[in-house]
Design a protein around this motif. Sequence first.
Motif, PDB file in Angstrom:
ATOM      1  N   GLN A 156       0.828  -1.201   0.000  1.00  0.00           N
ATOM      2  CA  GLN A 156       0.000   0.000   0.000  1.00  0.00           C
ATOM      3  C   GLN A 156       0.867   1.257   0.000  1.00  0.00           C
ATOM      4  O   GLN A 156       0.603   2.216  -0.743  1.00  0.00           O
ATOM      5  N   SER A 200       2.921   1.587  -3.414  1.00  0.00           N
ATOM      6  CA  SER A 200       2.100   1.900  -4.589  1.00  0.00           C
ATOM      7  C   SER A 200       1.890   3.400  -4.739  1.00  0.00           C
ATOM      8  O   SER A 200       1.598   3.883  -5.838  1.00  0.00           O
ATOM      9  N   LYS A 201       2.058   4.135  -3.641  1.00  0.00           N
ATOM     10  CA  LYS A 201       1.908   5.594  -3.670  1.00  0.00           C
ATOM     11  C   LYS A 201       3.253   6.311  -3.765  1.00  0.00           C
ATOM     12  O   LYS A 201       3.296   7.537  -3.816  1.00  0.00           O
ATOM     13  N   SER A 202       4.333   5.544  -3.778  1.00  0.00           N
ATOM     14  CA  SER A 202       5.669   6.144  -3.763  1.00  0.00           C
ATOM     15  C   SER A 202       6.115   6.486  -5.185  1.00  0.00           C
ATOM     16  O   SER A 202       5.986   5.659  -6.098  1.00  0.00           O
ATOM     17  N   GLU A 232       5.647   1.144 -11.649  1.00  0.00           N
ATOM     18  CA  GLU A 232       4.651   0.086 -11.848  1.00  0.00           C
ATOM     19  C   GLU A 232       4.681  -0.470 -13.265  1.00  0.00           C
ATOM     20  O   GLU A 232       4.518  -1.675 -13.473  1.00  0.00           O
TER      21      GLU A 232
END
Length: 400
Positions: A189, A192-194, A199
Amino acid sequence: MTRSAPSPSDIAIPTAYLAGHGDAALIDRELADRYVSATRVGDPQADAVMAELVKHDSSVAQPWITKGIELGPSAIPDAPEILRSFFSDVDIPPPWVDRNAFLTGCRAFHRNSEMFIGAFVAAVLIEGFSTLISQSFNITGRIVDQGVRRLKQNNRQLVEIFLPGGLDRDGDGWKLSVRIRLVHARVRQLLSKSPEWDEEAWGTPLSAAHIAFATAAFSGLLLQRAAMLGVTLTDEERASFMQVWRYAGHLMGVPEDLLFRSEEEALRLHRIGAMCEPPPTMESIILANGLINSAPIVAGFTEPRARRALARKIYRISRAMIGDDLADQLHYPAMNTFGTLTALRLKNGAERALFAISPSLGARRRASQFQTMLSVSLYADEGPRYRLPEHAHAEKDGQL
């Protein structure tokens, strides 16, 4: 709840896997497709739990996790239903689980614990972390910056799942495996925002593919590498060893269609997965060398010269087990490994013969191995800790 990875038609292959997937597909297209598809998948059930928990203050959410792991859903009546359902599902073992069948593998592990941990540290962990899973650990710093602690934690899970009763609902092996699953979901989690996570190239952080690959390596490949050090097991012991890891893999969230049923299946998954993975990156190189140089500290060597000497010995054994090609890719020191494994096998064979003649000496040796095994594993007086990370970077998060 049964978890499955989607079919390749549902998902694009991350760019880093394109070349390897093409090579692997020539050998086993179906498994290669499943593997690369799973690089885009995390753990839907655990990820949904994390999506809910982020809405709650950690002072409330963390006790839910601790009580849920320790006591089950009945201990957290005030928790969100999605978390209670998670623990209700994980509390029920799959129908194929036979805990009585675990005992043979547990005895085999503890009879050879020194060689199993040696193979785990010098080869299997290195091979597991030579994949793109290294990107996750490098960004978080959870092995690079805290190598000694992380190595001891890996050792501890190995020890706990092979204690008799360790995978019972109230066993520490069960609790640590579920804890690992939830920590992976939380790190996924955060990453995935870093902005550091690519990705398109790498897929999902700590993907289902990588958790399945690691479980296959820690089971089937570990048996293979331990045999290189002279460990000999019966077919029954090998099958039991694999069933211990199969259940541990289930608890850690491996999808059913990537969860091996046998040693052969685990080795097949490892082979095809390794082919799909790109060559080791700089992150893998840092991780592998960091693990080896942490091992002497874990073993209690404090004098610099002694630590360097042991690290060099581990490099030699590791190179002999993983092969020159991978060792060179990981920038190991150049060295001749001729006779290294033969000498270890002869030594272990001589010990087995001696202990067969003198059972009391063998019993003392096993007791000594057990004490050594505990000393290189992370134990705390207060018992297992279940705190989830709050930051992507370990230096901002403190000790976990």
